[in-house]
Design a protein around this motif. Structure first.
Motif, short mmCIF file in Angstrom:
data_model
loop_
_atom_site.label_atom_id
_atom_site.label_comp_id
_atom_site.label_asym_id
_atom_site.label_seq_id
_atom_site.Cartn_x
_atom_site.Cartn_y
_atom_site.Cartn_z
N GLU A 1 38.25 40.08 35.96
CA GLU A 1 39.39 39.34 35.42
C GLU A 1 39.94 40.09 34.22
O GLU A 1 39.19 40.68 33.45
CB GLU A 1 38.95 37.93 35.00
N ARG A 2 41.26 40.05 34.07
CA ARG A 2 41.89 40.63 32.88
C ARG A 2 43.22 39.94 32.66
O ARG A 2 43.82 39.40 33.58
CB ARG A 2 42.07 42.13 33.02
N GLY A 3 43.65 39.95 31.40
CA GLY A 3 44.92 39.34 31.08
C GLY A 3 45.01 39.06 29.60
O GLY A 3 44.16 39.47 28.81
N HIS B 1 38.04 33.15 37.09
CA HIS B 1 36.79 33.54 37.75
C HIS B 1 35.64 32.73 37.16
O HIS B 1 35.60 32.48 35.95
CB HIS B 1 36.54 35.03 37.54
N GLY B 2 34.71 32.33 37.99
CA GLY B 2 33.58 31.51 37.54
C GLY B 2 32.72 32.19 36.49
O GLY B 2 32.23 31.54 35.57
N ALA C 1 32.21 29.16 28.34
CA ALA C 1 31.45 27.93 28.10
C ALA C 1 30.23 28.19 27.23
O ALA C 1 29.81 27.32 26.48
CB ALA C 1 31.03 27.31 29.43
N GLY C 2 29.67 29.38 27.31
CA GLY C 2 28.48 29.71 26.54
C GLY C 2 28.77 30.27 25.16
O GLY C 2 27.86 30.59 24.41
N SER C 3 30.05 30.40 24.82
CA SER C 3 30.40 30.96 23.51
C SER C 3 30.12 29.95 22.41
O SER C 3 30.02 28.75 22.65
CB SER C 3 31.86 31.41 23.47
#
Length: 58
Positions: free
Chosen positions: A26-28, A39-40, A47-49
């Motif tokens: 993924e990029r953007g 992307h999962g 979510a883990g940040s």
């Protein structure tokens, strides 16, 4: 720059690319990738940040 969301990468990067096992998945624009990941694996990283992506100031 290589980094993780909890280390402030999003605060300094305009665009983000996410790699999983060396594969670009993924990029953007940083805000888009962190607030609406497609992307999962990216969603799992966000979510883990330490801070929720919605709280990041971009």
């Amino acid at each position: 720059m290589v980094g993780r969301p909890e280390f402030g990468t999003a605060a300094t990067a305009a665009r983000i690319a996410v790699l999983d096992a060396g594969e670009l998945i993924e990029r953007g624009p940083a805000q888009q990738v962190l607030t609406a990941p497609r992307h999962g694996f990216t969603a799992s990283l966000v979510a883990g940040s330490a801070r929720p992506a919605a709280d990041l100031r971009l």
